[in-house]
Design a protein around this motif. Structure first.
Motif, mmCIF file in Angstrom:
data_model
loop_
_atom_site.group_PDB
_atom_site.id
_atom_site.type_symbol
_atom_site.label_atom_id
_atom_site.label_comp_id
_atom_site.label_asym_id
_atom_site.label_seq_id
_atom_site.Cartn_x
_atom_site.Cartn_y
_atom_site.Cartn_z
ATOM 1 N N GLU A 122 -8.892 -2.213 4.945
ATOM 2 C CA GLU A 122 -9.163 -0.941 4.279
ATOM 3 C C GLU A 122 -8.107 -0.755 3.194
ATOM 4 O O GLU A 122 -6.941 -0.522 3.506
ATOM 5 C CB GLU A 122 -9.143 0.224 5.269
ATOM 6 C CG GLU A 122 -9.668 1.508 4.673
ATOM 7 C CD GLU A 122 -9.893 2.574 5.722
ATOM 8 O OE1 GLU A 122 -9.105 3.534 5.762
ATOM 9 O OE2 GLU A 122 -10.863 2.440 6.500
ATOM 10 N N GLY A 123 -8.534 -0.881 1.956
ATOM 11 C CA GLY A 123 -7.568 -0.831 0.858
ATOM 12 C C GLY A 123 -6.628 -2.012 0.979
ATOM 13 O O GLY A 123 -7.056 -3.144 1.155
ATOM 14 N N ARG A 124 -5.341 -1.702 0.922
ATOM 15 C CA ARG A 124 -4.335 -2.761 1.053
ATOM 16 C C ARG A 124 -3.893 -2.953 2.507
ATOM 17 O O ARG A 124 -3.114 -3.849 2.810
ATOM 18 C CB ARG A 124 -3.130 -2.421 0.189
ATOM 19 C CG ARG A 124 -3.464 -2.486 -1.297
ATOM 20 C CD ARG A 124 -2.299 -2.111 -2.166
ATOM 21 N NE ARG A 124 -1.124 -2.923 -1.873
ATOM 22 C CZ ARG A 124 0.115 -2.565 -2.151
ATOM 23 N NH1 ARG A 124 0.354 -1.416 -2.746
ATOM 24 N NH2 ARG A 124 1.127 -3.347 -1.851
ATOM 25 N N GLY A 125 -4.387 -2.105 3.399
ATOM 26 C CA GLY A 125 -3.954 -2.164 4.794
ATOM 27 C C GLY A 125 -5.052 -2.593 5.745
ATOM 28 O O GLY A 125 -6.120 -3.046 5.331
ATOM 29 N N HIS A 126 -4.746 -2.448 7.016
ATOM 30 C CA HIS A 126 -5.679 -2.806 8.080
ATOM 31 C C HIS A 126 -5.892 -1.624 9.008
ATOM 32 O O HIS A 126 -4.966 -0.877 9.289
ATOM 33 C CB HIS A 126 -5.132 -3.973 8.916
ATOM 34 C CG HIS A 126 -5.009 -5.247 8.152
ATOM 35 N ND1 HIS A 126 -3.825 -5.660 7.600
ATOM 36 C CD2 HIS A 126 -5.927 -6.197 7.844
ATOM 37 C CE1 HIS A 126 -4.004 -6.812 6.993
ATOM 38 N NE2 HIS A 126 -5.268 -7.161 7.115
ATOM 39 N N ILE A 127 -7.109 -1.505 9.493
ATOM 40 C CA ILE A 127 -7.429 -0.541 10.536
ATOM 41 C C ILE A 127 -7.713 -1.364 11.785
ATOM 42 O O ILE A 127 -8.602 -2.226 11.785
ATOM 43 C CB ILE A 127 -8.663 0.321 10.172
ATOM 44 C CG1 ILE A 127 -8.414 1.109 8.883
ATOM 45 C CG2 ILE A 127 -9.036 1.251 11.329
ATOM 46 C CD1 ILE A 127 -7.301 2.137 8.965
ATOM 47 N N TYR A 128 -6.948 -1.105 12.831
ATOM 48 C CA TYR A 128 -7.058 -1.872 14.071
ATOM 49 C C TYR A 128 -7.924 -1.126 15.074
ATOM 50 O O TYR A 128 -7.945 0.102 15.096
ATOM 51 C CB TYR A 128 -5.667 -2.118 14.658
ATOM 52 C CG TYR A 128 -4.803 -2.925 13.727
ATOM 53 C CD1 TYR A 128 -4.896 -4.304 13.692
ATOM 54 C CD2 TYR A 128 -3.917 -2.294 12.854
ATOM 55 C CE1 TYR A 128 -4.118 -5.050 12.812
ATOM 56 C CE2 TYR A 128 -3.141 -3.022 11.972
ATOM 57 C CZ TYR A 128 -3.254 -4.401 11.958
ATOM 58 O OH TYR A 128 -2.496 -5.129 11.085
ATOM 59 N N PHE A 129 -8.611 -1.883 15.913
ATOM 60 C CA PHE A 129 -9.437 -1.294 16.964
ATOM 61 C C PHE A 129 -9.466 -2.237 18.161
ATOM 62 O O PHE A 129 -9.304 -3.445 18.020
ATOM 63 C CB PHE A 129 -10.855 -0.996 16.455
ATOM 64 C CG PHE A 129 -11.552 -2.173 15.822
ATOM 65 C CD1 PHE A 129 -12.314 -3.045 16.590
ATOM 66 C CD2 PHE A 129 -11.428 -2.413 14.466
ATOM 67 C CE1 PHE A 129 -12.948 -4.127 16.009
ATOM 68 C CE2 PHE A 129 -12.059 -3.492 13.873
ATOM 69 C CZ PHE A 129 -12.826 -4.355 14.646
#
Length: 120
Positions: free
Chosen positions: A58-65
């Motif tokens: 997501e964008g320059r980052g990460h969304i963890y799940f």
């Protein structure tokens, strides 16, 4: 199922609660003193390698799940506890907690009610 360290389990508890989050969101939920960003990021990468966590960009980052749900991990952990310390018997495990006075009569009644509901 692989075993989690205490630190890994803490991160997973937050991820299960949040459903999905970036590292900053996880740190925000943690108690003080809060760990460093790099520490949490490293633990998440370890969880990813163990197959517990995945991410989306997501964008320059990460969304963890979580890839493993809490109930699955709880069942595996309880089974391992019973197997390693109570000869595979949940009855022996409950007896142990009764002897340690960690379970009250009311707790046992609630457990029995839950068992009876599941049987019905």
């Amino acid at each position: 199922m692989k075993t989690l360290t205490t630190a890994e389990e803490e991160i997973m508890q937050h991820l299960w609660s949040l459903k999905e989050a970036n590292v900053a969101n996880i740190i925000e939920k943690m108690k003080s003193p809060k760990p460093a960003y790099n520490t949490v990021s490293t633990i998440i990468r370890i969880l990813e390698n163990k197959g517990f966590v995945d991410y989306r960009k997501e964008g320059r980052g990460h969304i963890y799940f979580p890839k493993v749900n809490k109930e699955t991990y709880t069942a595996a952990t309880a089974g391992k506890l019973a197997s390693n310390y109570f000869k595979g018997s949940f009855k022996n495990m409950v007896s142990f907690f009764m002897e340690q006075e960690d379970l009250s009569v009311q707790d046992l009644e609630e457990i029995l009610n839950d068992i009876n509901k599941k049987k019905s």
